[in-house]
Design an enzyme around this catalytic site. Structure first.
Site, PDB file in Angstrom:
ATOM      1  N   SER A 137      41.428  47.120  37.185  1.00 54.72           N
ATOM      2  CA  SER A 137      41.879  45.818  37.661  1.00 54.72           C
ATOM      3  C   SER A 137      41.178  44.708  36.883  1.00 54.72           C
ATOM      4  O   SER A 137      39.948  44.626  36.883  1.00 54.72           O
ATOM      5  CB  SER A 137      41.586  45.656  39.159  1.00 54.72           C
ATOM      6  OG  SER A 137      41.809  44.330  39.574  1.00 54.72           O
ATOM      7  N   LYS A 138      41.960  43.885  36.208  1.00 53.85           N
ATOM      8  CA  LYS A 138      41.393  42.736  35.502  1.00 53.85           C
ATOM      9  C   LYS A 138      40.677  41.820  36.480  1.00 53.85           C
ATOM     10  O   LYS A 138      39.646  41.228  36.170  1.00 53.85           O
ATOM     11  CB  LYS A 138      42.529  41.990  34.790  1.00 53.85           C
ATOM     12  CG  LYS A 138      42.094  40.744  34.040  1.00 53.85           C
ATOM     13  CD  LYS A 138      41.280  41.065  32.814  1.00 53.85           C
ATOM     14  CE  LYS A 138      40.976  39.799  32.018  1.00 53.85           C
ATOM     15  NZ  LYS A 138      40.078  40.050  30.898  1.00 53.85           N
ATOM     16  N   ARG A 139      41.222  41.735  37.705  1.00 50.59           N
ATOM     17  CA  ARG A 139      40.623  40.869  38.728  1.00 50.59           C
ATOM     18  C   ARG A 139      39.208  41.309  39.058  1.00 50.59           C
ATOM     19  O   ARG A 139      38.354  40.495  39.405  1.00 50.59           O
ATOM     20  CB  ARG A 139      41.502  40.909  39.983  1.00 50.59           C
ATOM     21  CG  ARG A 139      41.038  39.992  41.099  1.00 50.59           C
ATOM     22  CD  ARG A 139      41.961  40.108  42.297  1.00 50.59           C
ATOM     23  NE  ARG A 139      43.335  39.774  41.953  1.00 50.59           N
ATOM     24  CZ  ARG A 139      44.363  39.950  42.776  1.00 50.59           C
ATOM     25  NH1 ARG A 139      44.174  40.478  43.969  1.00 50.59           N
ATOM     26  NH2 ARG A 139      45.580  39.607  42.394  1.00 50.59           N
ATOM     27  N   GLY A 141      37.174  42.680  36.916  1.00 55.76           N
ATOM     28  CA  GLY A 141      36.342  42.649  35.728  1.00 55.76           C
ATOM     29  C   GLY A 141      36.559  43.767  34.734  1.00 55.76           C
ATOM     30  O   GLY A 141      35.823  43.869  33.749  1.00 55.76           O
ATOM     31  N   ASP A 147      40.133  42.244  25.572  1.00 55.21           N
ATOM     32  CA  ASP A 147      38.689  42.396  25.781  1.00 55.21           C
ATOM     33  C   ASP A 147      38.142  43.541  24.927  1.00 55.21           C
ATOM     34  O   ASP A 147      37.061  43.430  24.339  1.00 55.21           O
ATOM     35  CB  ASP A 147      38.377  42.667  27.255  1.00 55.21           C
ATOM     36  CG  ASP A 147      38.681  41.480  28.148  1.00 55.21           C
ATOM     37  OD1 ASP A 147      38.635  40.344  27.651  1.00 55.21           O
ATOM     38  OD2 ASP A 147      38.980  41.699  29.338  1.00 55.21           O
TER      39      ASP A 147
END
Length: 373
Positions: A137-139, A141, A147
């Site tokens: 999940s990007k949310r 991190g 990235d």
């Protein structure tokens, strides 16, 4: 309704009370300008089914489906409604999405059917997990593609690794170019089980890509990282050459080569090496002998000259190669792990800098041994 269902231990399905209003009651609410939503009516559907390219034939009891909101009270459509209209208008033939939407698909199909539109081909895929219990999940991190690139991973290596998450080829091959992936990919080989994202496996694969590059391509790839890490006038192509077998991703470069600019204040205990049977006394003896030989060496234009001299010295001193080369590498780099051996690094540093660092090592060892008496 939800509290009642929970108290009975039953699964919750919303029953819209507005379904039971008479036309007169509905009109009265509209005339009073009461806010409203438009829901999907699901009634007497019975058994409904669809085919998925990964999960096969799937059947649902249509009468258990929630009557989802299609238009909100502000007049705007919900995502679940708008996305169906959008897909149809763009003539989307295949819908590829996460398997969490499997249970919603029968509701989507009812809308396709209501409009008389052709249903798309569905490909529901399992999630990619960070561990056994949590999805990436990007949310939270977890790294995105961008990235990973910023962290020094090659785009082609990332694509290769991601393609193998939840999909398996028919052979044991692991390294694929993009054209090869396109040729070999079959939806039928997608797994039904979640895949766990393993950064160590990606790092290993990225290292293979770096090591398999031709010399010029590799140099152009690492050159920006070397120019950032090294300010002194050294042959960056030579440094690129020695780090190529030892670097797994580009962010490792700066830490691996920072000693070229500045010799770190290293722990003298590094001179001790159990396998090489090297002590501080042996290290001092070796460095003094090397300093004498290198000082007399007039030709520094070839790595081979330094190689021949340093490998001749252990025989001359009746010592093992490691008892000479390990202290030299330690004195030149001040690091436990280096991207090259003593000979390669001495050649790149040059005669003056190599001798300065070896003399620094000699002085520090002499002081340490003197204070220990």
């Amino acid at each position: 309704q939800r509290e009642e269902a929970e108290s009975l231990g039953a699964s919750f399905k919303f029953e819209d009370p507005c379904k039971h209003l008479s036309q007169e009651e509905i009109q009265a609410k509209l005339d009073a300008k009461e806010p409203y939503v438009i829901r999907q009516t699901i009634k007497n559907v019975g058994e409904t089914s669809f085919d998925d390219e990964v999960y096969g034939h799937i059947e649902f009891d249509g009468d258990l489906l929630d009557e989802q909101i299609l238009l909100k009270s502000d007049g705007f459509p919900t995502y679940n409604f708008a996305n169906i209209i959008d897909d149809h208008q763009m003539q989307i033939s295949h819908v590829v999405r996460g398997n969490e939407y499997l249970s919603s698909t029968p509701k989507y199909n009812l809308i396709y059917d209501a409009y008389g539109w052709e249903r798309p081909t569905y490909v529901h895929v399992p999630p990619v997990m960070k561990d056994e219990h949590h999805k990436l999940s990007k949310r939270n991190g977890d790294a995105s593609f961008q990235d990973l690139v910023a962290k020094g991973y090659l785009p082609e290596a990332i694509i290769n690794y991601l393609a193998l998450l939840g999909w398996s080829p028919e052979t044991e091959q692991e390294i694929y170019s993009l054209p090869e992936l396109i040729k070999e990919f079959k939806v039928s080989r997608i797994s039904k089980s979640p895949a766990i994202f393993d950064i160590d496996k990606l790092t290993w694969m990225n290292g293979l890509y770096l090591r398999n590059m031709d010399e010029e391509t590799y140099y152009e790839t690492v050159r920006p990282y070397l120019e950032k890490a090294i300010q002194n006038d050294y042959d960056l192509k030579q440094i690129a050459k020695i780090i190529q077998p030892r670097i797994d991703h580009l962010e490792q470069i700066e830490e691996a080569v920072d000693f070229f600019d500045v010799l770190p204040d290293y722990d003298l205990q590094m001179y001790k090496h159990k396998k090489m049977k090297t002590t501080l006394e042996i290290a001092l003896k070796s460095l003094k002998a090397v300093e004498e030989e290198l000082s007399a060496l007039s030709d520094w234009s070839s790595e081979q000259v330094i190689h021949d001299m340093l490998l001749a010295l252990p025989k001359k001193m009746e010592m093992k190669n490691g008892q000479v080369l390990w202290p030299v590498r330690t004195a030149l780099t001040g690091k436990q792990f280096t991207p090259g051996g003593a000979i390669e690094i001495a050649y790149i540093l040059g005669k003056d800098e190599s001798l300065n660092r070896i003399r620094t090592g000699i002085e520090r060892l002499e002081k340490e041994l003197e204070s220990a008496k």
